[in-house]
Scaffold this active site. Structure first.
Site, mmCIF file in Angstrom:
data_model
loop_
_atom_site.group_PDB
_atom_site.id
_atom_site.type_symbol
_atom_site.label_atom_id
_atom_site.label_comp_id
_atom_site.label_asym_id
_atom_site.label_seq_id
_atom_site.Cartn_x
_atom_site.Cartn_y
_atom_site.Cartn_z
ATOM 1 N N SER A 81 0.831 -1.196 0.000
ATOM 2 C CA SER A 81 0.000 0.000 0.000
ATOM 3 C C SER A 81 0.873 1.257 0.000
ATOM 4 C CB SER A 81 -0.976 -0.054 1.181
ATOM 5 O OG SER A 81 -2.038 0.860 1.003
ATOM 6 N N ASP A 127 -8.234 -6.117 -5.733
ATOM 7 C CA ASP A 127 -7.933 -4.987 -4.847
ATOM 8 C C ASP A 127 -8.621 -3.746 -5.403
ATOM 9 O OD1 ASP A 127 -6.891 -3.006 -3.238
ATOM 10 O OD2 ASP A 127 -4.815 -3.717 -3.367
ATOM 11 N N HIS A 141 -6.742 -6.288 -0.795
ATOM 12 C CA HIS A 141 -5.598 -5.469 -0.377
ATOM 13 C C HIS A 141 -4.860 -6.195 0.745
ATOM 14 C CE1 HIS A 141 -3.573 -1.629 -0.621
ATOM 15 N NE2 HIS A 141 -3.702 -1.414 0.680
#
Length: 763
Positions: free
Chosen positions: A348, A468, A498
């Protein structure tokens, strides 16, 4: 259960013998097969008295018998060493077949002394049921001493560095930025965890603006109202320029140099993959960057000032920047323990910083492992001229993220000194990001790493979930495509959302990265035969496949209309009760949308043949609406009851992955294959005034026009007669502004089509 091995490096027989010898398995080619088996079991940390050899004999009895060793008996024993339970997991007498069906490496040749030695060599490279390869499990059980020196097997570093002797240091690195224009270079706090060793150590660095704390209350106060009307925009061209912040020189001042840092730390988040590397001779460094707790500056959120505050650490490791033992800058400290070579890891925001750092071309950064990283911040918070929140976070924007990660305010003294300046700069950021128009501008251009990929020197390893919808797959796809031709790159594309994938049962991910990092950071040959793309298949349990590229050149066009005259229509407006219900919980809206209960047009397409989507699906639509402003949302489902992989991993066994020697135990997980009525393949959004990124056009009410826009890239396999459900609508309560105007959209399906990039069988 199926295992997928990508980390195994082919070795010739002499190399196998030499590596086995270093583990304590010292065999002669003149020994018979049973003698080698016996010595293998004696030297191992396993208890051979627990093992069954045949339907009638345990291993001790078998070794005393006159029965010859064959591959069936070998696999009866080998499967037990891999933690499979005889008579329950597999049937004695059918072990060879079970191993083959589980995709375990096998020697397909007659039983000879050389072949049994090779079989044991590759057995040590094989994944156990608990997700560790056998040699790593045995090293964690004491096969090798903890001598704080490197030991390698099959080109991977083994866990021979003592985790009880780790050094933990806190330092402040001088960055080349002054993000608040104070007239001083911002100091950046870093945390180092490293093995105690006389070896020169490489570094696995994770740059995480979250690392030193987050401010949830500031985040919540900064969230934007999504229940607003779409803005109409005047037609114009957008102009941006490519520029980077100027790096500042450090002010030279002679200081005493010390060997040890006075500040230590004991607790803090660590990435389990970094923990894995700690016990294998790789130091871990965590850096949060400008505007974070105990560092200087403003949280500039994604621009190159933030990136430079991270790469300053790599400069320090290579003697190009200074570090101090405190913020007072009274004593300097060198990275005398480091070999100067760095890999960056993390998911991320963490993977985002890896992308950004790579595009600086900083010397010493040898490889990045960017997991679910952002390659362009505009594409995270905007899409085609439209404000578009990341999945699960309606109302978030980059200023909200800045408020969350500006952790300097968590310390009262720093709040007193710096909050007024922070509030001023945050307000400037809110204005610059321009939620009103949703357009690309200089603010977003300054946070677009794709325009600097020509500077990338590091090898690029990309990990991204094709389900995601927070950091969408286009972030990985666009970086992949933007890299220069021939650049060293590999992508792991999984079916999760994610999430991390370093503790999955079905793939030897950590071991593969081990082999890669060993080569790049310890100056060894890279013998790993890794394909460009490693893909998790979407409708099979624990199956990974190899592909040549992410994105295919061949296309097919599927008309949306079934007849020469075919129209679809939907309204944007909801009654107050429904609007409030969907605004309160966007998951209720999503369920209704997928089941054709929302304001939408639904087109079901039955596939005439099997195909694999590879890349971004494109929609070409002929439409009109009764207004001069509007936006379109589209989602495509694989529709119909069948088994598919879930996007969240489930625990298969608790705390069985040992990252060293009883160190940082981790759960074994996997994506389950379950029955479901549908699965989202891709989605996309566009402002109808933005037909390309840098042009805003007028929209005329009640006039037909054609628009083309791409949906999120994916790789997805479909069988003949599978049904694609195309959903067209306007307001999306998870992603877009919740514009509840009374607008009607009409689509001429006979003049509209789906353009699908398809994979050739050869690839």
């Amino acid at each position: 259960m199926r295992f997928n091995h990508f980390s195994i490096v082919d070795k010739n027989f002499d190399e196998q013998l030499a590596e086995l010898d270093q583990l304590g398995f010292r065999w002669s080619v003149f020994w018979d097969e049973k003698k080698i088996l016996k010595d293998f079991l004696i030297q191992s940390p396993s208890d051979m008295t627990d093992l069954q050899a045949t339907a009638e004999l345990d291993v001790i009895e078998f070794l005393k018998s006159s029965i010859e060793l064959d591959w069936e008996i070998f696999w009866n024993i080998a499967l037990q060493l891999l933690d499979f339970v005889p008579n329950f997991d597999f049937e004695i007498g059918k072990a060879f077949e079970y191993a083959k069906n589980s995709n375990l490496p096998q020697i397909e040749a007659e039983m000879t002394t050389e072949n049994i030695i090779s079989a044991f060599y590759y057995l040590l490279c094989t994944r156990r049921k608990n997700g560790m390869i056998l040699v790593e499990h045995w090293v964690s059980e004491g096969l090798l001493p903890l001598d704080n020196h490197y030991h390698f097997f099959n080109d991977k570093s083994l866990a021979t560095f003592d985790s009880s002797l780790l050094e933990r240091e806190v330092l402040w690195v001088e960055s080349p930025v002054d993000s608040e224009q104070r007239g001083e270079n911002d100091l950046i706090k870093i945390q180092i965890i490293r093995p105690k060793s006389t070896e020169k150590l490489p570094v696995v660095m994770t740059a995480s603006p979250y690392h030193l704390g987050i401010n949830d209350k500031a985040n919540d106060l900064a969230l934007h109202d999504m229940n607003v009307e779409l803005e109409e925009k005047a037609s114009h061209e957008i102009h941006v320029e490519q520029k980077l912040p100027q790096k500042l020189s450090a002010k030279a001042k002679e200081l005493p140099i010390v060997d040890k840092a006075p500040y230590r730390f004991t607790h803090g988040w660590t990435y389990s993959l970094n923990d894995y590397f700690l016990t294998r001779g790789f130091a871990s460094i965590y850096v949060a960057g400008v505007g974070t707790r105990s560092s200087d500056g403003f949280q500039t959120s994604g621009d190159y000032q933030q990136i430079y505050s991270m790469t300053a650490v790599i400069d320090w490791l290579n003697g190009r920047a200074r570090a101090y033992t405190s913020r007072k800058k009274t004593h300097e400290i060198k990275a005398s323990w480091a070999n100067g070579k760095v890999a960056m890891t993390g998911k991320s925001y963490l993977g985002t910083m890896a992308y950004g750092a790579a595009t600086t071309g900083v010397e010493g950064l040898e490889v990045i492992l960017a997991e679910a990283g952002i390659s362009s911040w505009y594409n995270y918070y905007r899409e085609n001229g439209l404000v578009r929140s990341p999945g699960g976070f309606p109302g978030e924007d980059l200023d909200v993220l800045a408020a969350l990660t500006y952790s300097r305010n968590l310390d009262g003294a720093d709040f007193l000194k710096g909050n007024a300046e922070y509030e001023k700069r945050l307000a400037e950021m809110t204005a610059a990001l321009d939620r009103k128009s949703g357009d690309y501008n200089q603010f977003w251009h300054d946070r677009n790493y794709l325009i600097n990929t020509d500077k990338v020197k590091a090898d690029v390893l990309i990990v991204h979930g094709l389900q995601d919808w927070n950091v969408t797959p286009e972030q990985a796809y666009n970086f992949w495509k933007a890299l220069p031709e021939g650049h060293a790159k590999h992508a792991f594309l999984h079916r999760g959302a994610h999430i991390y994938m370093n503790s999955w049962q079905s793939i030897d991910f950590s071991e593969t990265i081990n082999a890669y990092f060993v080569a790049k950071l310890l100056d060894r040959d890279l013998n790993l035969n890794l394909p460009p793309v490693i893909l998790q298949e979407n409708s099979k349990d624990q199956v990974w496949t190899m592909m040549n590229d992410f994105g295919a050149n061949t296309q097919i066009k599927l008309p949306l209309g079934k007849t020469a005259v075919s129209f679809a229509q939907f309204d944007n407006h909801y009654d107050d009760e429904t609007f409030k219900k969907y605004s309160k919980d966007f998951n209720v809206f999503k369920k209704d949308l997928f089941e054709n209960k929302a304001n939408e047009a639904v087109i079901d397409l039955e596939l005439p043949s099997m195909l694999t989507i590879n890349g971004p699906v494109e929609l070409e639509l002929r439409l009109k609406l009764n207004d001069t402003k509007g936006f379109l949302s589209a989602q495509i489902l694989d529709f119909g009851q069948k088994k598919r992989l879930e996007d969240k991993a489930r625990v298969k066994d608790f705390k069985v992955l040992d990252r060293g020697r009883n160190f940082m135990l981790d759960d074994l997980v996997e994506l389950p294959l379950v029955e479901s009525p549908y699965q989202l393949i891709t989605k996309g959004f566009t402002n109808l005034q933005n037909q390309n990124l840098l042009t805003v056009s007028d929209l005329k009410a009640d006039e037909w026009f054609t628009i083309k826009f791409e949906l999120q890239p994916t790789i997805y396999h479909l069988e003949k007669a599978d049904k694609l459900r195309v959903i067209l609508y306007s307001t999306d309560f998870e992603h877009t502004v919740r514009d509840n105007r009374k607008v009607t959209y009409e689509i001429d399906l006979s003049q509209s089509k789906l353009i699908i990039p398809i994979e050739s069988v050869k690839n």
